[in-house]
Design a protein around this motif. Sequence first.
Motif, PDB file in Angstrom:
ATOM      1  N   ASN A 122       0.817  -1.220   0.000  1.00  0.00           N
ATOM      2  CA  ASN A 122       0.000   0.000   0.000  1.00  0.00           C
ATOM      3  C   ASN A 122       0.851   1.271   0.000  1.00  0.00           C
ATOM      4  OD1 ASN A 122      -1.950  -1.956   0.426  1.00  0.00           O
ATOM      5  ND2 ASN A 122      -2.997  -0.853   2.040  1.00  0.00           N
ATOM      6  N   ILE A 123       2.151   1.117   0.159  1.00  0.00           N
ATOM      7  CA  ILE A 123       3.040   2.260   0.327  1.00  0.00           C
ATOM      8  C   ILE A 123       3.845   2.519  -0.944  1.00  0.00           C
ATOM      9  CG2 ILE A 123       5.034   3.127   1.623  1.00  0.00           C
ATOM     10  CD1 ILE A 123       4.088   1.400   3.962  1.00  0.00           C
ATOM     11  N   THR A 124       3.977   3.784  -1.283  1.00  0.00           N
ATOM     12  CA  THR A 124       4.858   4.215  -2.358  1.00  0.00           C
ATOM     13  C   THR A 124       6.041   4.925  -1.711  1.00  0.00           C
ATOM     14  OG1 THR A 124       2.985   4.481  -3.855  1.00  0.00           O
ATOM     15  CG2 THR A 124       5.023   5.608  -4.454  1.00  0.00           C
ATOM     16  N   THR A 125       7.237   4.639  -2.190  1.00  0.00           N
ATOM     17  CA  THR A 125       8.457   5.205  -1.616  1.00  0.00           C
ATOM     18  C   THR A 125       9.070   6.209  -2.577  1.00  0.00           C
ATOM     19  OG1 THR A 125       8.895   3.155  -0.420  1.00  0.00           O
ATOM     20  CG2 THR A 125      10.757   4.651  -0.718  1.00  0.00           C
ATOM     21  N   TYR A 126       9.509   7.332  -2.015  1.00  0.00           N
ATOM     22  CA  TYR A 126      10.222   8.342  -2.790  1.00  0.00           C
ATOM     23  C   TYR A 126      11.537   8.639  -2.087  1.00  0.00           C
ATOM     24  CZ  TYR A 126      11.416  12.797  -4.955  1.00  0.00           C
ATOM     25  OH  TYR A 126      12.074  13.806  -5.604  1.00  0.00           O
ATOM     26  N   MET A 127      12.616   8.609  -2.850  1.00  0.00           N
ATOM     27  CA  MET A 127      13.938   8.940  -2.319  1.00  0.00           C
ATOM     28  C   MET A 127      14.570   9.967  -3.252  1.00  0.00           C
ATOM     29  SD  MET A 127      15.213   5.147  -1.168  1.00  0.00           S
ATOM     30  CE  MET A 127      16.641   5.694  -0.257  1.00  0.00           C
ATOM     31  N   PHE A 128      15.308  10.911  -2.674  1.00  0.00           N
ATOM     32  CA  PHE A 128      15.973  11.917  -3.494  1.00  0.00           C
ATOM     33  C   PHE A 128      17.282  12.327  -2.838  1.00  0.00           C
ATOM     34  CE2 PHE A 128      13.912  14.473  -0.363  1.00  0.00           C
ATOM     35  CZ  PHE A 128      14.569  15.682  -0.301  1.00  0.00           C
ATOM     36  N   ASN A 129      18.014  13.193  -3.485  1.00  0.00           N
ATOM     37  CA  ASN A 129      19.273  13.735  -2.995  1.00  0.00           C
ATOM     38  C   ASN A 129      20.239  12.598  -2.659  1.00  0.00           C
ATOM     39  OD1 ASN A 129      21.220  15.560  -2.227  1.00  0.00           O
ATOM     40  ND2 ASN A 129      20.167  16.280  -0.418  1.00  0.00           N
ATOM     41  N   LYS A 130      20.548  12.365  -1.394  1.00  0.00           N
ATOM     42  CA  LYS A 130      21.519  11.351  -0.985  1.00  0.00           C
ATOM     43  C   LYS A 130      20.901   9.957  -0.835  1.00  0.00           C
ATOM     44  CE  LYS A 130      24.257  14.819   1.395  1.00  0.00           C
ATOM     45  NZ  LYS A 130      24.739  15.317   2.687  1.00  0.00           N
ATOM     46  N   HIS A 131      19.613   9.823  -1.071  1.00  0.00           N
ATOM     47  CA  HIS A 131      18.898   8.542  -0.974  1.00  0.00           C
ATOM     48  C   HIS A 131      19.062   7.894   0.396  1.00  0.00           C
ATOM     49  CE1 HIS A 131      17.715   8.234  -5.263  1.00  0.00           C
ATOM     50  NE2 HIS A 131      18.716   9.099  -5.371  1.00  0.00           N
ATOM     51  N   ILE A 132      18.967   8.710   1.442  1.00  0.00           N
ATOM     52  CA  ILE A 132      19.119   8.229   2.809  1.00  0.00           C
ATOM     53  C   ILE A 132      17.758   7.972   3.449  1.00  0.00           C
ATOM     54  CG2 ILE A 132      19.922   8.883   5.120  1.00  0.00           C
ATOM     55  CD1 ILE A 132      22.161  10.463   3.711  1.00  0.00           C
ATOM     56  N   PHE A 140       4.694   8.889   7.168  1.00  0.00           N
ATOM     57  CA  PHE A 140       5.962   8.618   7.834  1.00  0.00           C
ATOM     58  C   PHE A 140       7.083   8.463   6.810  1.00  0.00           C
ATOM     59  CE2 PHE A 140       4.180   4.476   6.932  1.00  0.00           C
ATOM     60  CZ  PHE A 140       5.268   3.677   6.609  1.00  0.00           C
ATOM     61  N   GLY A 141       8.297   8.458   7.336  1.00  0.00           N
ATOM     62  CA  GLY A 141       9.487   8.173   6.545  1.00  0.00           C
ATOM     63  C   GLY A 141      10.356   7.221   7.341  1.00  0.00           C
ATOM     64  N   GLU A 142      11.286   6.571   6.671  1.00  0.00           N
ATOM     65  CA  GLU A 142      12.163   5.610   7.335  1.00  0.00           C
ATOM     66  C   GLU A 142      13.616   5.887   6.970  1.00  0.00           C
ATOM     67  OE1 GLU A 142       9.791   1.528   7.639  1.00  0.00           O
ATOM     68  OE2 GLU A 142       9.798   2.333   5.595  1.00  0.00           O
ATOM     69  N   ALA A 143      14.492   5.736   7.946  1.00  0.00           N
ATOM     70  CA  ALA A 143      15.917   5.963   7.726  1.00  0.00           C
ATOM     71  C   ALA A 143      16.719   5.305   8.838  1.00  0.00           C
ATOM     72  CB  ALA A 143      16.208   7.459   7.670  1.00  0.00           C
ATOM     73  N   ILE A 144      18.013   5.495   8.764  1.00  0.00           N
ATOM     74  CA  ILE A 144      18.940   5.055   9.802  1.00  0.00           C
ATOM     75  C   ILE A 144      19.453   6.323  10.474  1.00  0.00           C
ATOM     76  CG2 ILE A 144      21.094   3.828  10.287  1.00  0.00           C
ATOM     77  CD1 ILE A 144      18.852   2.015   9.209  1.00  0.00           C
ATOM     78  N   ASP A 145      19.368   6.390  11.812  1.00  0.00           N
ATOM     79  CA  ASP A 145      19.825   7.598  12.521  1.00  0.00           C
ATOM     80  C   ASP A 145      21.359   7.660  12.530  1.00  0.00           C
ATOM     81  OD1 ASP A 145      20.843   6.104  14.688  1.00  0.00           O
ATOM     82  OD2 ASP A 145      19.203   6.611  16.030  1.00  0.00           O
ATOM     83  N   PRO A 146      21.928   8.774  12.963  1.00  0.00           N
ATOM     84  CA  PRO A 146      23.389   8.923  12.949  1.00  0.00           C
ATOM     85  C   PRO A 146      24.148   7.859  13.755  1.00  0.00           C
ATOM     86  CG  PRO A 146      22.355  11.052  13.253  1.00  0.00           C
ATOM     87  CD  PRO A 146      21.264  10.020  13.342  1.00  0.00           C
TER      88      PRO A 146
END
Length: 115
Positions: free
Chosen positions: A54-64, A78-84
Amino acid sequence: MTHTGSCHCGNIKFEVEGDPTTALACNCSICSRKGTLLWFVPSAQFNLLTPRENITTYMFNKHIIKHQFCGVCGVQPFGEAIDPKGNPTVAVNIRCLEDIDPLAVPVHHYDGKSK
């Protein structure tokens, strides 16, 4: 406390554990256009209630960051990533939480435009 949230049409539904004590408003090119107020939580506190299909993903710039949005109504809950520190993290758009008044949550303004 467990909060429930969704996109506008309900195609994406989720639960998140905790209470937002602050939200982040970023002025980068995507966040400023969407108007999101983000609450960052460890992925373990987030439970997606609908299929990933059901989810569409968009990534841009550094694709992080995986900006997750509904392909039907266009809302990004929401968005998903890896923290520092290397931990999986979810950035919950508190505007998509059913029982939270976004105006009652203190907002930290982040200069993502300059990063």
